[in-house]
Design an enzyme around this catalytic site. Structure first.
Site: not given
Length: 298
Positions: A211, A202, A179, A297, A242-243, A160
């Site tokens: 991250n 992501v 995120c 973005a 991916l943008y 836990r």
């Protein structure tokens, strides 16, 4: 043996090749894969600071230290020259005030005007609030980080040992819902601290590299506080994307050869999890390829 960074480069390549083209919240559009896993071994001091582009590791560590303070306002970040959270409050200010202020001017007002910062620098009950001051139904606040460290010290075989930031009752009040949502920990019989980070969303080019660093730095701190040594860092991505305005940059990065990973170490034994400072972290042997610029973005 393959370089550990190759996992990330392969994920970039797979997303470029097989990603589902989607219209997303930002309007930019993405190529998206669902479900990814990477595993990094931290036991010899190496950490996943990517070498196929320069990653500003101090910025990532400063952000993690800010999370640990329970902070929810960008002013302390700006005081440390960290600007990665400015886009969201800036967009809110422009939308609500109608003023087309530049980011530099907005950040300067945050730094110089406490009242302005209190009103417009606030992000809502984001990560740090949930990690350190999760508000229960009885009005009591719960410190998930302190509870985790206590369990690591007293019951290291527990299943836990985790904390998360997805507070359903407060997600709607956040400038950006979490995120990197869930951090879970596991202690081996020989005293190694393993960590698993789950991200629901992501940004593979810009977000994930930060991250990785933040999670590794946190693992080093928690291990030290619990009298353990770092083991594996397992990273799991949900909507991994991916943008569409990052595709050329991703192709450029996949064409670069990884270099030896650097090592990160703590320079002192901190009294508690709240006592770490950026000066406590040393990174040695970092020799990356040049940075790759890309737009966030929002």
């Amino acid at each position: 043996m393959a370089h550990p960074e190759q996992q990330y480069l392969d994920l970039l390549a797979q997303t470029l090749e097989r990603g589902d083209r989607r219209v997303d919240r930002t309007g930019v559009g993405t190529l998206s894969l669902f479900g990814a896993m990477l595993r990094f071994d931290l036991s010899d001091g190496q950490v996943p600071i990517l070498t196929t582009k320069r990653v500003y590791w101090k910025t990532a560590v400063k952000e993690m230290l800010w999370f640990l303070t329970g902070g929810t306002n960008i002013r302390p970040l700006l005081q440390e020259n960290v600007r990665i959270w400015s886009d969201w409050p800036l967009a809110a200010y422009r939308r609500e005030s109608g003023e087309e202020i530049s980011q530099a001017a907005f950040e300067q007002r945050i730094l110089e005007d406490e009242a302005f910062a209190a009103r417009w620098g606030e992000l809502g009950p984001v990560y740090g609030r949930q990690w350190r001051r999760w508000l229960g139904p009885d009005g009591r606040e719960h410190d998930q980080i302190a509870a985790l460290i206590e369990t690591l010290r007293t019951n290291p075989s527990s299943r836990r040992m985790l904390f998360h930031a997805w507070n359903v009752a407060e997600v709607g009040q956040m400038a950006l819902p979490p995120c990197h949502m869930v951090y879970q920990y596991h202690v081996t019989s020989d005293g190694r601290l393993n960590a698993l980070l789950y991200q629901r969303s992501v940004d593979l080019l810009l977000g994930a590299p930060f991250n990785f660093v933040g999670a590794a730095a946190l693992q080093l701190m928690i291990a030290q506080q619990a009298g353990l040594v770092p083991g594996d860092l397992v990273w799991v991505g949900g909507d991994t994307h991916l943008y569409l305005n990052h595709l050329d940059q991703a192709r450029e990065q996949t064409g670069r050869a990884p270099r030896d990973w650097p090592r990160m170490r703590l320079l002192r034994q901190a009294d508690g999890i709240d006592d770490y400072r950026i000066e406590d972290f040393a990174v040695e042997g970092y020799d990356p390829h040049p940075a790759i610029a890309a737009e966030v973005a929002v």
